[in-house]
Scaffold this motif. Structure first.
Motif, mmCIF file in Angstrom:
data_model
loop_
_atom_site.group_PDB
_atom_site.id
_atom_site.type_symbol
_atom_site.label_atom_id
_atom_site.label_comp_id
_atom_site.label_asym_id
_atom_site.label_seq_id
_atom_site.Cartn_x
_atom_site.Cartn_y
_atom_site.Cartn_z
ATOM 1 N N LEU A 40 -7.036 -0.365 -4.202
ATOM 2 C CA LEU A 40 -6.468 -0.602 -2.875
ATOM 3 C C LEU A 40 -6.348 0.730 -2.143
ATOM 4 N N THR A 41 -7.135 0.884 -1.113
ATOM 5 C CA THR A 41 -7.101 2.105 -0.306
ATOM 6 C C THR A 41 -5.907 2.047 0.645
ATOM 7 N N PRO A 42 -5.526 3.171 1.262
ATOM 8 C CA PRO A 42 -4.339 3.191 2.120
ATOM 9 C C PRO A 42 -4.350 2.154 3.246
ATOM 10 N N GLY A 43 -5.497 1.770 3.771
ATOM 11 C CA GLY A 43 -5.550 0.814 4.861
ATOM 12 C C GLY A 43 -5.683 -0.640 4.420
ATOM 13 N N TRP A 44 -5.622 -0.910 3.115
ATOM 14 C CA TRP A 44 -5.811 -2.265 2.615
ATOM 15 C C TRP A 44 -4.699 -3.182 3.101
ATOM 16 N N PRO A 92 0.837 -1.197 0.000
ATOM 17 C CA PRO A 92 0.000 0.000 0.000
ATOM 18 C C PRO A 92 0.875 1.252 0.000
ATOM 19 N N ALA A 93 0.407 2.279 -0.623
ATOM 20 C CA ALA A 93 1.115 3.561 -0.638
ATOM 21 C C ALA A 93 0.514 4.435 0.457
ATOM 22 N N PRO A 94 1.308 4.856 1.428
ATOM 23 C CA PRO A 94 0.763 5.657 2.529
ATOM 24 C C PRO A 94 0.008 6.886 2.020
ATOM 25 N N GLY A 95 -1.251 6.982 2.404
ATOM 26 C CA GLY A 95 -2.075 8.127 2.046
ATOM 27 C C GLY A 95 -2.589 8.135 0.616
ATOM 28 N N LEU A 96 -2.307 7.096 -0.155
ATOM 29 C CA LEU A 96 -2.726 7.063 -1.558
ATOM 30 C C LEU A 96 -3.555 5.817 -1.856
ATOM 31 N N HIS A 140 3.119 -5.769 -11.064
ATOM 32 C CA HIS A 140 2.095 -4.732 -11.143
ATOM 33 C C HIS A 140 2.608 -3.342 -10.773
ATOM 34 N N ARG A 141 3.914 -3.151 -10.757
ATOM 35 C CA ARG A 141 4.424 -1.820 -10.429
ATOM 36 C C ARG A 141 4.009 -0.815 -11.495
ATOM 37 N N SER A 142 3.966 0.436 -11.109
ATOM 38 C CA SER A 142 3.397 1.466 -11.987
ATOM 39 C C SER A 142 4.126 1.606 -13.320
ATOM 40 N N ALA A 143 5.393 1.296 -13.396
ATOM 41 C CA ALA A 143 6.137 1.463 -14.646
ATOM 42 C C ALA A 143 5.984 0.281 -15.594
#
Length: 64
Positions: free
Chosen positions: A47-51, A7-11, A30-33
């Motif tokens: 996926l929300t920040p708390g997932w 998870p990305a903190p806050g994203l 599945h990385r963004s690049a």
């Protein structure tokens, strides 16, 4: 949903998933690049920040 993603903190993240029977699993690479995961996936998981791994997540299905 099965699989792991950081998870990305806050994203909120969108990660590709593929159907594995009646369950969705996160596609490796599945990385963004990398577009490979999105190309072979059946949908995108939101996926929300708390997932956490194993928790349910909403899916965005392709228009078809």
């Amino acid at each position: 949903m099965r699989g792991t993603a950081r998870p990305a903190p806050g994203l909120t993240r969108l990660v590709p998933v593929a159907w594995d029977g009646a369950e969705a699993r996160i596609v490796e690479g599945h990385r963004s690049a990398f577009l490979h995961g999105a190309a072979v996936g059946d949908a995108l998981a939101v996926l929300t920040p708390g997932w956490t791994a194993g928790s349910p997540a909403p899916l965005v299905l392709p228009a078809g």
